[in-house]
Design an enzyme around this catalytic site. Structure first.
Site, PDB file in Angstrom:
ATOM      1  N   CYS A 192      54.425  38.472  30.727  1.00 13.48           N
ATOM      2  CA  CYS A 192      53.413  37.620  30.389  1.00 13.48           C
ATOM      3  C   CYS A 192      53.793  36.540  29.582  1.00 13.48           C
ATOM      4  CB  CYS A 192      52.358  38.752  29.493  1.00 13.48           C
ATOM      5  SG  CYS A 192      52.315  40.249  30.343  1.00 13.48           S
ATOM      6  N   THR A 243      32.541  51.324  39.829  1.00 12.88           N
ATOM      7  CA  THR A 243      33.052  52.076  41.129  1.00 12.88           C
ATOM      8  C   THR A 243      34.659  51.989  41.013  1.00 12.88           C
ATOM      9  OG1 THR A 243      31.026  51.096  42.331  1.00 12.88           O
ATOM     10  CG2 THR A 243      32.974  52.006  43.570  1.00 12.88           C
TER      11      THR A 243
END
Lengths: 405, 98
Positions: A330, A243
């Site tokens: 990161c 979705t």
């Protein structure tokens, strides 16, 4: 430094605030406009219409057709889909090699290595020059009839150095290969036109230019060359099952519209701010600009203050309410030296002593000056306890700074 | 003029790693050289007091609320110079700045 404490955020390449207009545009999608775009009734049709509108806004930002935009869960997913999806969707089994560079984001590097590990895909990592820029002739030398995909970033996340993507596109296509550009850091900071770059894929991430985290997009020139990485739904033309993240997509659309209309103005503001930080090379002895000599993003200064341990500098500044980076977000929880700076030839010491300052156009120039003064004081203090008493001065290509100079 | 001894704060792991041990020993040796002027306080990285400093990398040394090193054992000579500057500033009622 007798000034009331105020937080000064100088790590915009890691992320940034959601723009007020974007937050306002998203609010209805969290409450009353909650429809699933795949459903047949009115509230769903409304959601579908907003996804369509966002697709048009992103296409306008990137200079392509609306149908070429595919929504994803962020820059990392876009990079994974372009690299793994083009490998899994390829027609010719003999075309299987990937050519990329030694300075790519982990999502590009690790996607290539994942293919190598699981499918035996050969990967060629092309080195960069001392400036942090890849030489197109090196890409050309790495090409061959077996190359499926070339992947080169538009702007480096740590140094801001721009890569010659147009030249690389020409080389890749001449050899019949596809060309992917990781544009996560460039979009919103530079005018981008994927048609002019002539790439096949271009990855973007919403939170780098005023949108929400967890949403991004991939420009795909020809969807037929891609295989989906996840199954279970027809969304995004069958290339991204699940979705749609309607609030995130609507936010991305609004952020794209604002970035598109303000890109030149923001670039000028950032350039003026960057000069304040670039100038630190003149204010702090034994300090160099990583990426000097190459064209850089207007908002990024990567400084090597030799002998001033970057983690100590970053944490000391953090206590003062000033936030800078030590490398890509990161990687900054680890103490490994930046792979990107090492790939540019910096010594381990120089890589450990490098900080990244990246600004947004909303930064107050007075705050930038205050932060620069605080960086000068902090580096001086940290050096006292991390550097030999006499650090002297080095020549241009001293091994303190460059390896194998 | 600030009253009381100058505090060297060490934020360390629990149990302490090798670098934390070395830093602890170094700070205590410095304090011994400055009786009555310099004290050492040790807190662990997970404690509420350490949270005041936001992100922490151990061993982290803080002097007069300024971080002087994080993740490494500081050089004694540099630390001595910083302490000397702080003590001198305290005596004259100024801020040592860096």
């Amino acid at each position: 430094m007798g000034r009331p404490r105020r937080e000064i955020y100088l790590d915009r390449n890691a992320t940034g605030p959601v723009r007020r207009e974007v937050a306002e545009a998203v609010r209805p999608f969290l409450t009353e406009r909650f429809g699933n775009p795949s459903a047949p009734y009115a509230v769903a049709r409304q959601a579908r219409e907003h996804v369509r509108q966002a697709r048009a806004q992103v296409a306008a930002l990137l200079g392509c057709d609306t149908g070429d935009i595919l929504f994803t869960g962020g820059g990392t997913e876009s990079n994974n889909l372009a690299i793994k999806g083009s490998f899994l969707g390829r027609d010719a089994p003999d075309r299987c090699r990937i050519v990329t560079t030694t300075i790519e984001h982990p999502s590009v590097r690790e996607s290539c290595l994942w293919l190598e590990r699981h499918f035996g895909t050969p990967v060629t990592f092309v080195p960069v020059q001392r400036t942090g820029q890849v030489d197109p002739r090196e890409i050309e030398a790495a090409m061959g009839p077996d190359v499926l995909l070339v992947s080169v970033m538009h702007a480096n996340n740590e140094t801001g150095v721009l890569q010659p993507v147009r030249e690389v596109a020409e080389i890749a296509h001449r050899c019949g290969a596809l060309f992917h550009v990781d544009g996560v850091q460039a979009v919103g900071k530079l005018p981008v036109n994927v048609t002019e770059i002539d790439c096949d894929f271009y990855s973007i991430s919403a939170h780098k230019f005023g949108g929400l985290k967890g949403v991004g997009a991939l420009y795909v020139r020809d969807r037929a060359v891609l295989a989906p990485l996840q199954s279970g739904g027809h969304q995004e033309g069958g290339l991204r099952a699940g979705t749609e993240n309607v609030p995130g997509i609507a936010a991305l659309g609004k952020a794209a519209e604002i970035a598109h209309s303000h890109v030149d103005e923001n670039r000028e503001k950032c350039l003026a701010l960057r000069r304040i930080f670039d100038n630190l090379t003149k204010r702090i002895p034994m300090t160099r600009l990583n990426g000097a000599g190459a064209e850089r993003l207007p908002n990024t200064t990567n400084l090597c203050c030799l002998y001033a341990d970057a983690m100590s500098v970053v944490l000391a500044l953090s206590v003062e309410g000033i936030y800078v980076g030590t490398g890509s977000a990161c990687a900054s929880h680890t103490q490994a030296p930046s792979k990107i700076l090492r790939a540019m030839g910096l010594s381990e010491l120089a890589a450990y002593c490098s900080i990244r300052i990246s600004v947004g156009p909303e930064l107050d120039p007075e705050d930038a000056e205050f932060a620069a003064d605080t960086i000068v004081e902090t580096v001086k203090r940290i050096r006292l306890v991390t550097a030999p008493e006499e650090i002297g001065t080095c020549d241009e290509d001293c091994p303190c700074f460059l390896e194998n100079a | 003029m600030t009253s009381g001894p100058l505090e060297l704060l060490l934020i360390r792991n629990e149990p302490p790693c090798r670098k934390c041990h070395k830093t602890d020993k170094l700070l205590r040796a410095i304090a011994e050289d400055h009786p009555g002027e310099v004290t050492v306080r040790v807190i662990t990285a997970g404690s509420p007091a350490a949270a005041e400093f936001g992100a922490v990398m151990t061993p982290m040394v803080v002097l007069n609320r300024k971080v002087v090193s994080a993740g490494l054992v500081p050089l004694r000579s540099g630390l001595e110079r910083l302490i000397a500057a702080e003590l001198s500033a305290r005596r004259s009622g100024r801020d040592a700045g860096a």
